[in-house]
Design a protein around this motif. Structure first.
Motif, PDB file in Angstrom:
ATOM      1  N   PRO A 412       0.511  -1.195  -0.035  1.00 22.28           N
ATOM      2  CA  PRO A 412      -0.443   0.091   0.050  1.00 22.28           C
ATOM      3  C   PRO A 412       1.149   1.143   0.195  1.00 22.28           C
ATOM      4  O   PRO A 412       0.459   2.453  -0.312  1.00 22.28           O
ATOM      5  CB  PRO A 412      -0.800  -0.368   1.275  1.00 22.28           C
ATOM      6  N   TRP A 413       2.108   1.657   0.107  1.00 20.68           N
ATOM      7  CA  TRP A 413       3.111   2.442   0.264  1.00 20.68           C
ATOM      8  C   TRP A 413       3.549   2.557  -0.970  1.00 20.68           C
ATOM      9  O   TRP A 413       3.323   4.211  -1.512  1.00 20.68           O
ATOM     10  CB  TRP A 413       4.096   2.177   0.856  1.00 20.68           C
ATOM     11  N   HIS A 414       2.882   2.003  -1.587  1.00 19.71           N
ATOM     12  CA  HIS A 414       4.089   2.312  -3.109  1.00 19.71           C
ATOM     13  C   HIS A 414       2.214   2.915  -4.552  1.00 19.71           C
ATOM     14  O   HIS A 414       1.673   2.481  -5.176  1.00 19.71           O
ATOM     15  CB  HIS A 414       3.896   1.667  -4.136  1.00 19.71           C
ATOM     16  N   THR A 415       2.120   4.395  -3.505  1.00 18.70           N
ATOM     17  CA  THR A 415       0.229   4.620  -4.402  1.00 18.70           C
ATOM     18  C   THR A 415       0.672   5.966  -5.275  1.00 18.70           C
ATOM     19  O   THR A 415       0.040   6.513  -5.920  1.00 18.70           O
ATOM     20  CB  THR A 415      -0.698   5.083  -3.258  1.00 18.70           C
ATOM     21  N   ASP A 416       1.615   6.712  -4.735  1.00 21.83           N
ATOM     22  CA  ASP A 416       2.575   7.903  -5.717  1.00 21.83           C
ATOM     23  C   ASP A 416       3.262   7.891  -6.367  1.00 21.83           C
ATOM     24  O   ASP A 416       4.218   8.409  -6.102  1.00 21.83           O
ATOM     25  CB  ASP A 416       1.972   8.825  -4.591  1.00 21.83           C
ATOM     26  N   PRO A 417       4.283   7.360  -7.383  1.00 17.14           N
ATOM     27  CA  PRO A 417       2.067   7.046  -8.228  1.00 17.14           C
ATOM     28  C   PRO A 417       2.548   5.107  -7.590  1.00 17.14           C
ATOM     29  O   PRO A 417       3.632   4.454  -6.870  1.00 17.14           O
ATOM     30  CB  PRO A 417       3.498   6.651  -9.115  1.00 17.14           C
ATOM     31  N   LYS A 418       1.336   4.670  -8.005  1.00 19.76           N
ATOM     32  CA  LYS A 418       1.292   3.333  -8.005  1.00 19.76           C
ATOM     33  C   LYS A 418       2.558   2.410  -8.945  1.00 19.76           C
ATOM     34  O   LYS A 418       3.527   2.752 -10.027  1.00 19.76           O
ATOM     35  CB  LYS A 418       0.429   2.709  -8.785  1.00 19.76           C
ATOM     36  N   ALA A 419       2.705   0.946  -8.810  1.00 21.07           N
ATOM     37  CA  ALA A 419       3.450   0.223  -9.055  1.00 21.07           C
ATOM     38  C   ALA A 419       2.947  -0.939  -9.843  1.00 21.07           C
ATOM     39  O   ALA A 419       2.428  -1.960  -9.004  1.00 21.07           O
ATOM     40  CB  ALA A 419       4.736   0.010  -7.499  1.00 21.07           C
ATOM     41  N   TYR A 420       2.966  -0.889 -10.904  1.00 16.22           N
ATOM     42  CA  TYR A 420       2.691  -1.883 -11.652  1.00 16.22           C
ATOM     43  C   TYR A 420       3.638  -2.939 -12.536  1.00 16.22           C
ATOM     44  O   TYR A 420       4.191  -2.039 -12.989  1.00 16.22           O
ATOM     45  CB  TYR A 420       1.621  -2.112 -12.735  1.00 16.22           C
ATOM     46  N   MET A 421       5.043  -3.740 -11.684  1.00 15.90           N
ATOM     47  CA  MET A 421       6.070  -4.322 -12.642  1.00 15.90           C
ATOM     48  C   MET A 421       6.121  -5.829 -12.930  1.00 15.90           C
ATOM     49  O   MET A 421       5.666  -6.196 -12.075  1.00 15.90           O
ATOM     50  CB  MET A 421       7.424  -3.331 -12.047  1.00 15.90           C
ATOM     51  N   THR A 422       6.567  -5.915 -13.856  1.00 19.89           N
ATOM     52  CA  THR A 422       6.309  -7.532 -14.336  1.00 19.89           C
ATOM     53  C   THR A 422       8.111  -7.441 -14.627  1.00 19.89           C
ATOM     54  O   THR A 422       8.479  -6.530 -15.158  1.00 19.89           O
ATOM     55  CB  THR A 422       5.721  -7.922 -15.377  1.00 19.89           C
ATOM     56  N   MET A 423       8.804  -8.577 -14.254  1.00 28.87           N
ATOM     57  CA  MET A 423       9.814  -8.927 -14.684  1.00 28.87           C
ATOM     58  C   MET A 423       9.941 -10.527 -15.519  1.00 28.87           C
ATOM     59  O   MET A 423       9.460 -11.568 -14.800  1.00 28.87           O
ATOM     60  CB  MET A 423      10.707  -9.314 -13.449  1.00 28.87           C
ATOM     61  N   LEU A 424      11.071 -10.520 -16.032  1.00 27.38           N
ATOM     62  CA  LEU A 424      11.788 -11.983 -16.545  1.00 27.38           C
ATOM     63  C   LEU A 424      13.350 -11.795 -17.292  1.00 27.38           C
ATOM     64  O   LEU A 424      13.554 -10.988 -17.196  1.00 27.38           O
ATOM     65  CB  LEU A 424      10.689 -12.385 -17.919  1.00 27.38           C
ATOM     66  N   ARG A 425      13.472 -12.926 -16.390  1.00 28.29           N
ATOM     67  CA  ARG A 425      15.163 -13.397 -16.565  1.00 28.29           C
ATOM     68  C   ARG A 425      15.856 -14.850 -17.438  1.00 28.29           C
ATOM     69  O   ARG A 425      14.337 -15.295 -17.457  1.00 28.29           O
ATOM     70  CB  ARG A 425      16.205 -13.589 -15.564  1.00 28.29           C
ATOM     71  N   ASP A 426      16.371 -14.373 -18.503  1.00 26.72           N
ATOM     72  CA  ASP A 426      16.749 -15.643 -19.128  1.00 26.72           C
ATOM     73  C   ASP A 426      17.745 -15.998 -18.297  1.00 26.72           C
ATOM     74  O   ASP A 426      18.716 -15.620 -17.709  1.00 26.72           O
ATOM     75  CB  ASP A 426      16.368 -16.113 -20.369  1.00 26.72           C
ATOM     76  N   SER A 427      19.415 -17.078 -19.437  1.00 21.34           N
ATOM     77  CA  SER A 427      20.212 -17.372 -19.154  1.00 21.34           C
ATOM     78  C   SER A 427      21.338 -15.442 -18.868  1.00 21.34           C
ATOM     79  O   SER A 427      22.735 -16.092 -18.542  1.00 21.34           O
ATOM     80  CB  SER A 427      20.892 -18.867 -19.816  1.00 21.34           C
ATOM     81  N   GLN A 428      20.664 -14.710 -19.728  1.00 26.19           N
ATOM     82  CA  GLN A 428      21.476 -13.622 -20.561  1.00 26.19           C
ATOM     83  C   GLN A 428      20.987 -12.607 -20.044  1.00 26.19           C
ATOM     84  O   GLN A 428      21.697 -11.517 -19.052  1.00 26.19           O
ATOM     85  CB  GLN A 428      22.207 -14.085 -21.880  1.00 26.19           C
ATOM     86  N   TYR A 429      19.786 -12.300 -20.138  1.00 28.40           N
ATOM     87  CA  TYR A 429      18.943 -10.920 -19.411  1.00 28.40           C
ATOM     88  C   TYR A 429      18.019 -11.003 -18.597  1.00 28.40           C
ATOM     89  O   TYR A 429      17.564 -12.242 -18.110  1.00 28.40           O
ATOM     90  CB  TYR A 429      18.930 -10.413 -21.071  1.00 28.40           C
ATOM     91  N   LYS A 430      17.845 -10.022 -17.786  1.00 27.56           N
ATOM     92  CA  LYS A 430      16.980 -10.004 -16.886  1.00 27.56           C
ATOM     93  C   LYS A 430      16.371  -8.744 -17.276  1.00 27.56           C
ATOM     94  O   LYS A 430      16.848  -7.175 -17.446  1.00 27.56           O
ATOM     95  CB  LYS A 430      16.877  -9.870 -15.482  1.00 27.56           C
ATOM     96  N   ILE A 431      14.569  -8.620 -17.457  1.00 26.87           N
ATOM     97  CA  ILE A 431      13.942  -6.707 -18.127  1.00 26.87           C
ATOM     98  C   ILE A 431      12.925  -6.746 -17.133  1.00 26.87           C
ATOM     99  O   ILE A 431      12.733  -7.881 -16.535  1.00 26.87           O
ATOM    100  CB  ILE A 431      13.944  -6.845 -19.645  1.00 26.87           C
ATOM    101  N   ILE A 432      13.086  -5.888 -16.965  1.00 28.54           N
ATOM    102  CA  ILE A 432      11.663  -5.344 -16.037  1.00 28.54           C
ATOM    103  C   ILE A 432      11.036  -4.699 -16.669  1.00 28.54           C
ATOM    104  O   ILE A 432      11.422  -3.397 -17.199  1.00 28.54           O
ATOM    105  CB  ILE A 432      12.387  -4.878 -14.905  1.00 28.54           C
ATOM    106  N   SER A 433       9.661  -4.266 -16.979  1.00 31.15           N
ATOM    107  CA  SER A 433       8.996  -3.662 -17.410  1.00 31.15           C
ATOM    108  C   SER A 433       8.533  -2.522 -15.954  1.00 31.15           C
ATOM    109  O   SER A 433       7.381  -2.978 -15.139  1.00 31.15           O
ATOM    110  CB  SER A 433       7.250  -4.451 -18.009  1.00 31.15           C
ATOM    111  N   ASP A 434       7.575  -1.168 -16.864  1.00 29.45           N
ATOM    112  CA  ASP A 434       7.152  -0.372 -16.132  1.00 29.45           C
ATOM    113  C   ASP A 434       5.881  -0.584 -16.182  1.00 29.45           C
ATOM    114  O   ASP A 434       6.176   0.335 -16.969  1.00 29.45           O
ATOM    115  CB  ASP A 434       7.512   0.304 -15.445  1.00 29.45           C
TER     116      ASP A 434
END
Length: 490
Positions: A412-434
């Protein structure tokens, strides 16, 4: 061997314990001989990831083998829906006696919502020694009437009252080991093991220790191991300026002191000694956990149950611990926040003394337990069973192509702004989408294992970013609920 011929299951889950905190994972400061010994009797996973960097979504996920968005317990403070089926319920229905000590945290645990215990679904636990938090029983915010740890403290004329260590704002001296919540959780597990050993019942016990979650308050005797060598403890993994092109949430928490704006954890206001002392206290709490795990292993051996017990050691998620200039947890997907220890052992059934570099998710544990106990698969589970890998019938160092984790307004603390994020990692890269901002993070883990340099806007990595975003979209689609099952072809 239990009369039904089924293995017992002891699932030890700590809180906020990142992967790099045991001797068997390469930490040369901690004193963890018992967990190192456990690793030598089973499989140690070097790349195990939680599906959320926050407690309730992660716990709902690994206890069902489903993703947070699927369980609908996506946030701390939500109640897991009653139609979700925990792995303990499945085992209870098959004849197991199931018990718990410590946290469950699949529902709100704030006293403004629950004055007794958290709301429970039909979770399969016939023994429920609940203690969500070691905080003072009488505090206005955390005054749960059925926090059994505090009932026990009062019975023993003890009061939870941490004392600041040498004037520190971040570290306190907590309860002595004899009266510590970690010890209390272990005592309840030992009681359960002894009772069931007498009757030879097959059992499943969840020991959910609160530590090393903050507040950082180990017993004095455990902290003292580190205080005379603080200068040798490394400072957090942080390069000034690295947050300039990273998420707004990291910049806010760096400036304000973590997710709930604890001023004592404002990174730049802390001295090098402060940073090292927090790390020392964190490790000291883990040393205490290790000692209690040793008691559990000894009890299993004395009861003649060690050879017939699957033992799992893991954590719900990690802890920033000052890395990247941030403390505690939040919408962050660095390895220190979502990569956790995972050790699984079962003598003469699981391959011993091996380390796996396979990418695995905590969703993969529940289906593996069903397979190990020769129980039918559960149609709602989304995890991929680890059992073939554990017993040497699948490659040791391959399990998944990639890992998925999410934070969907989970705190509940992340409201200004709200946080909707997803992550994927494979053997080399990690990506996080905001998902609420035109931004994200991309790390080349082969060339930047410390995750310092965000390559999201680097044109030379456009192809990698596009490929990883496509894979992330695919994983989001594939986390849709497989239930209800299709009954006909039209």
């Amino acid at each position: 061997m239990s009369v039904q011929g089924k293995p017992n299951i002891l699932w030890i889950c700590t809180d906020h314990q990142r992967y790099d905190t045991l001797g068997c994972y390469g930490n040369t400061f901690v004193n963890t001989p018992n967990l190192d010994r456990l690793a030598s009797t089973g499989v140690q996973f070097n790349y195990a990831y939680s599906q959320s960097p926050v407690c309730s979504p992660s716990r709902a996920s690994f206890l069902t083998g489903r993703y947070p968005r699927t369980t609908r317990c996506r946030q701390n403070g939500q109640v897991i829906p009653r139609d979700e089926k925990l792995i303990t319920k499945i085992f209870a229905d098959s004849g197991y006696n199931c018990g718990l000590s410590g946290k469950l945290h699949l529902a709100p645990a704030n006293s403004s919502v629950c004055r007794t215990t958290e709301q429970r679904i039909d979770d399969g636990y016939s023994v429920f020694n609940w203690s969500i938090h070691p905080m003072d029983f009488n505090s206005p915010e955390h005054g749960w009437a059925n926090n059994e740890y505090h009932v026990w403290l009062r019975r023993n004329k003890q009061v939870y009252n941490p004392i600041p260590y040498n004037g520190s704002r971040q570290v306190s001296i907590g309860m002595p080991e004899e009266f510590h919540q970690t010890t209390w959780c272990t005592d309840r597990a030992i009681d359960f093991i002894q009772a069931n050993a007498i009757h030879r019942n097959p059992w499943f016990f969840s020991i959910n220790i609160f530590d090393p979650h903050h507040p950082f308050d180990p017993p004095a005797e455990y902290l003292e191991r580190y205080t005379d060598r603080l200068n040798g403890i490394p400072l957090p993994n942080y390069v000034p300026g690295e947050l300039d092109n990273k998420s707004v949430y990291q910049r806010l928490e760096h400036a304000n002191g973590g997710y709930n704006r604890q001023k004592e954890f404002i990174y730049d206001s802390m001295s090098d000694n402060d940073h090292r002392l927090v790390r020392a206290a964190f490790w000291a709490m883990i040393d205490l956990i290790d000692h209690q795990v040793g008691r559990l292993l000894n009890e299993l051996e004395q009861c003649g149950e060690l050879d017939n017990t699957i033992i799992i050691f893991t954590s719900d998620h990690g802890e920033m611990l000052g890395d990247h200039g941030v403390y505690l947890k939040g919408p962050h997907f660095y390895d220190c926040c979502v990569r956790v220890p995972l050790i699984i052992s079962w003598k003469n059934h699981i391959t011993a003394n091996v380390k796996s570099d396979a990418l695995v998710e905590l969703t993969d544990i529940a289906p593996a337990l069903l397979e190990a106990a020769a129980l039918p698969p559960e149609p709602g589970m989304q995890g991929k069973s680890l059992w073939p890998l554990l017993c040497g019938k699948a490659p040791l160092n391959y399990h998944r192509d990639d890992i998925y984790s999410e934070f969907l307004h989970a705190m509940p603390w992340h409201t200004d702004p709200k946080a909707y994020m997803t992550m994927l990692r494979d053997s080399q890269y990690k990506i996080i989408s905001d998902h609420l901002h035109d931004s994200g993070e991309l790390y080349d883990l082969l060339n930047d294992p410390n995750e310092t340099h965000n390559l999201w806007d680097d044109p030379s990595y456009n192809a990698a970013r596009f490929r990883m975003l496509k894979r992330l979209c695919d994983r989001i689609a594939l986390t849709c609920d497989p239930l209800p099952p299709r009954l006909a072809n039209f």
